[in-house]
Write an enzyme that holds these catalytic residues in place. Structure first.
Site, short mmCIF file in Angstrom:
data_model
loop_
_atom_site.label_atom_id
_atom_site.label_comp_id
_atom_site.label_asym_id
_atom_site.label_seq_id
_atom_site.Cartn_x
_atom_site.Cartn_y
_atom_site.Cartn_z
N ASP A 1 0.86 -1.17 0.00
CA ASP A 1 0.00 0.00 0.00
C ASP A 1 0.90 1.23 0.00
O ASP A 1 2.12 1.13 0.09
CB ASP A 1 -0.97 -0.03 1.18
CG ASP A 1 -0.29 0.25 2.49
OD1 ASP A 1 0.94 0.39 2.50
OD2 ASP A 1 -0.98 0.31 3.51
N SER A 2 0.30 2.41 -0.11
CA SER A 2 1.10 3.62 -0.35
C SER A 2 1.49 4.33 0.93
O SER A 2 2.29 5.26 0.90
CB SER A 2 0.28 4.58 -1.20
OG SER A 2 -0.88 4.98 -0.47
N GLY A 3 0.90 3.93 2.05
CA GLY A 3 1.12 4.65 3.30
C GLY A 3 0.08 5.73 3.55
O GLY A 3 -0.02 6.25 4.67
N GLY A 4 -0.71 6.06 2.53
CA GLY A 4 -1.71 7.11 2.68
C GLY A 4 -2.68 6.82 3.82
O GLY A 4 -2.90 7.65 4.69
N PHE A 5 -3.22 5.61 3.82
CA PHE A 5 -4.19 5.23 4.84
C PHE A 5 -3.61 5.40 6.24
O PHE A 5 -4.26 5.94 7.14
CB PHE A 5 -4.65 3.79 4.60
CG PHE A 5 -5.68 3.32 5.60
CD1 PHE A 5 -7.01 3.70 5.47
CD2 PHE A 5 -5.32 2.51 6.66
CE1 PHE A 5 -7.96 3.27 6.38
CE2 PHE A 5 -6.27 2.08 7.58
CZ PHE A 5 -7.59 2.46 7.44
N CYS B 1 -12.08 -29.48 7.47
CA CYS B 1 -11.01 -28.55 7.09
C CYS B 1 -9.69 -29.32 7.00
O CYS B 1 -9.39 -30.18 7.82
CB CYS B 1 -10.90 -27.42 8.11
SG CYS B 1 -9.53 -26.29 7.77
N ASP C 1 -2.89 8.14 -1.65
CA ASP C 1 -4.22 8.75 -1.68
C ASP C 1 -4.58 9.37 -0.34
O ASP C 1 -3.88 9.18 0.65
CB ASP C 1 -5.28 7.69 -2.03
CG ASP C 1 -5.33 6.58 -0.99
OD1 ASP C 1 -4.30 6.31 -0.33
OD2 ASP C 1 -6.40 5.95 -0.81
N HIS D 1 -5.51 -21.66 10.71
CA HIS D 1 -6.84 -22.11 10.29
C HIS D 1 -7.59 -21.00 9.56
O HIS D 1 -8.15 -21.22 8.47
CB HIS D 1 -7.66 -22.59 11.48
CG HIS D 1 -9.10 -22.81 11.12
ND1 HIS D 1 -9.53 -23.92 10.42
CD2 HIS D 1 -10.19 -22.02 11.27
CE1 HIS D 1 -10.82 -23.81 10.18
NE2 HIS D 1 -11.25 -22.67 10.69
N GLY E 1 -11.37 3.89 0.92
CA GLY E 1 -12.39 4.56 1.73
C GLY E 1 -13.48 3.61 2.18
O GLY E 1 -14.57 4.03 2.56
N CYS F 1 -6.46 -28.18 11.86
CA CYS F 1 -7.60 -29.11 11.92
C CYS F 1 -7.18 -30.56 11.68
O CYS F 1 -7.84 -31.48 12.15
CB CYS F 1 -8.67 -28.67 10.94
SG CYS F 1 -9.51 -27.16 11.50
N GLN G 1 -11.65 7.08 -4.35
CA GLN G 1 -12.20 7.60 -3.10
C GLN G 1 -13.56 8.23 -3.40
O GLN G 1 -14.06 8.13 -4.53
CB GLN G 1 -11.23 8.61 -2.47
CG GLN G 1 -9.94 7.99 -1.92
CD GLN G 1 -10.17 7.14 -0.67
OE1 GLN G 1 -11.25 7.14 -0.06
NE2 GLN G 1 -9.14 6.36 -0.30
N ASP H 1 -7.71 -7.73 0.69
CA ASP H 1 -6.72 -7.90 1.77
C ASP H 1 -7.44 -7.57 3.06
O ASP H 1 -8.33 -6.72 3.08
CB ASP H 1 -5.54 -6.94 1.60
CG ASP H 1 -5.86 -5.55 2.12
OD1 ASP H 1 -6.59 -4.82 1.41
OD2 ASP H 1 -5.44 -5.21 3.23
N CYS I 1 -6.58 -27.84 6.99
CA CYS I 1 -5.43 -27.05 7.43
C CYS I 1 -4.61 -27.85 8.45
O CYS I 1 -5.10 -28.83 9.01
CB CYS I 1 -5.86 -25.70 8.00
SG CYS I 1 -6.47 -25.75 9.70
#
Lengths: 378, 378
Positions: free
Chosen positions: A90-94, A301, A144, A332, A213, A306, A186, A263, A303
């Site tokens: 990510d860009s770091g904006g958030f 499951c 952003d 899991h 956003g 499990c 946005q 994500d 995994c």
């Protein structure tokens, strides 16, 4: 770089393939979050065994610690953390707008203080892209401005203008070899802002488009509307990414609305609080009712957790604060997210996604908070 | 059940093989400690990859949480925690005397309060053996009294008498199928008490013998003396176990003095504080001098951590409190302990242990505390 392989006939769901310098990604895809160069509590082997195709790294956090001097000396983020598959940064904006104390926003970026030690830092489109180049991620995000949920229309408007100006600047910065750059839509829940932002970004011709956003504290129906307002203005030929989302059921809803990439910190974050995801909703694995339950966390499951351990054992580990408990729930939950995506892709190949999605959502019991927000809409 | 395969010609070191219901153990052996049914931060696969042959479980802790009702319902400790190799359980004696608030010591055991919630509990030879039968460990320890370092001669004397009386009672209790029982030599640093305790226990014919009352806060030279006072009175045909020890160098010293088995929380405990063991001593993996060091934690090490990650990355993980950091140091340290034992066995097979031990100790730099205690002896 993106091939659209199939589109569902009932919903807007899409099957695709995204080619990056570190490998090919089948979409829809879930990207586990490795904020500080580690997907919390998991090792690379566990990620690969869960079917991870790409992970996310956070520009802001990595810039603060360990810093680009060290990651640069290591030869980039892949080598620093020994992860050979694709990485999206990510860009770091958030983070700048949500974690840091902002001192001043200028045309060129944001002056702020580190959330750790208060030291002065500056991040803007140029700096963000330079860091992401140094990290060597396969996909970089534009810098952003992401306003918090419930901001005023004027603030959303200003954030869109700034996001567009910064996106244009990001577009022109040098990149790592083969690095793709995604724009971020946005505009809050204002249809005209979402449309304007999307159209302008598309005109700049990015490699993919994210809806930002969202997952900023808004109720689920508002989040879905923000996606629905943005998606129709995005080109079919590029991947679409819903940032910071969501629960298993939300991902199914978003795939149905034409989203390809996700994500979310949820699978590992709730694991550390003792919550287990299943395909029928989440439950408290730490609760006393599991203490003599010798079934796995989720029946059927495959995994590591499990296949090897019971609810009674995991509950005991969580109860006595043994790290293995939260480790195994992280394994899991992550496995569940990734196998859900694999199942979705299989249904898209077979043309049975619509039925699968309807059935999945009918059996999935959301949390009380999500249910309350849905009720409030009626 | 124990075969003595070879004895070193220079030292008292022994190569052996101990057969238990869950498998054969090559000695000298190090047993990772799984106090609460988990070797802290590690999963069974990582333990097996490190060469673990047997782990230790704690009767006192498991009795308190999750309790024998749940472990019984699971079918014993092996099944509860899904560990198919041998398990040794301690008797709870050490914990009762060190962790709990003792209310009353009687002929039949100890009335005490749980260290967690203050609830009243009773543990004596009968109760301890009954719990260990329920746990289904391969090796059970007798319920002993372990006085803290620096106790008065009268207290050591009383503890030896009680330990012997309780050992006799433990000897007669029902056992799990094939379960072996080891006696524990107490007596502090009083040669006559150590000898008396050892001789009396040997007359009771246990399956093996431990030296207890070590690793209770005493300086290293005192610990070595306690072992030297006890070992000559133990039969060659049975395994000898030094409880709660030690550092890599201490294990080499103790093997040279005729000890076959070790358990210690050090490799995983110091890992959680950011300390890495090497064959030349421990170092602070969290320290700033590692920040751009792209070598593995220990060069030449074949553990998962050293094959995949650098000191710079592990230092970053520890620095930002990522669980993967302490996980990887736990893997490395445990692997180092277990490969050291494998190396020792190889030298015993080849008849080169004496030289190896001399060389190992010459290159190993102990901590300042250990060095200070050695200096104080001179």
């Amino acid at each position: 770089m993106f091939e659209l392989l199939a589109t569902d006939t009932v919903t807007k769901a899409r099957l695709g393939r995204l080619t990056t310098p570190h490998g090919v990604i089948d979409t829809p895809v879930f990207m586990p979050v490795g904020t500080q160069a580690s997907v919390k509590a998991m090792d690379p082997r566990e990620l690969l065994e869960s079917g991870t195709q790409i992970i996310l790294g956070n520009t802001y956090h990595l810039h603060v610690r360990p810093g680009m001097e060290i990651i640069g000396a290591a030869g980039g983020l892949h080598r620093f953390m020994n992860w050979s598959l694709p990485i999206l940064t990510d860009s770091g904006g958030f983070q700048v707008f949500s974690l840091a104390k902002i001192r001043k926003i200028t045309e060129h970026g944001v002056e702020f203080r580190s959330h750790l030690d208060g030291s002065p830092l500056f991040l803007g489109p140029r700096e963000s892209m330079q860091i992401q180049k140094g990290l060597g991620s396969d996909i970089a995000m534009v810098f952003d401005e992401c306003p918090p949920a419930g901001s005023k229309p004027k603030e959303y408007q200003a954030a869109v203008e700034r996001t567009l100006r910064w996106a244009r600047e990001c577009r022109e910065q040098p990149r790592a070899p083969g690095q793709q750059v995604f724009g971020i839509v946005q505009g809050g829940t204002h249809p005209e802002l979402r449309e304007r932002c999307a159209r302008e970004l598309v005109a700049m011709q990015f490699d993919g488009y994210a809806v930002g956003g969202v997952s900023v504290g808004e109720p689920e129906p508002e989040m879905l509307r923000a996606i629905e307002m943005s998606e129709p203005h995005l080109p079919a030929a590029q991947p679409r990414y819903a940032m910071g989302l969501g629960t298993p059921a939300q991902m199914i809803q978003l795939i149905s609305r034409g989203i390809d990439m996700f994500d979310c910190v949820l699978p590992t974050r709730v694991a550390r609080n003792g919550t287990a995801y299943t395909h029928k909703g989440a439950y408290n694995a730490k609760a006393g009712y599991n203490k003599a339950d010798f079934r796995p966390i989720e029946e059927g499951c495959q995994c590591y957790c499990c296949r090897h351990f019971t609810r009674a054992y995991i509950r005991h580990l969580l109860n006595v604060d043994e790290i293995l408990g939260l480790r195994m729930l992280s394994v899991h939950n992550t496995h569940l997210y990734l196998t859900l995506m694999a199942e979705v892709r299989q249904h898209l190949r077979q043309g049975t996604f619509g039925e699968f999605a309807r059935d999945y959502l009918a059996h999935y019991v959301p949390t009380k908070r999500v249910l309350a927000a849905r009720d409030a809409e009626r």
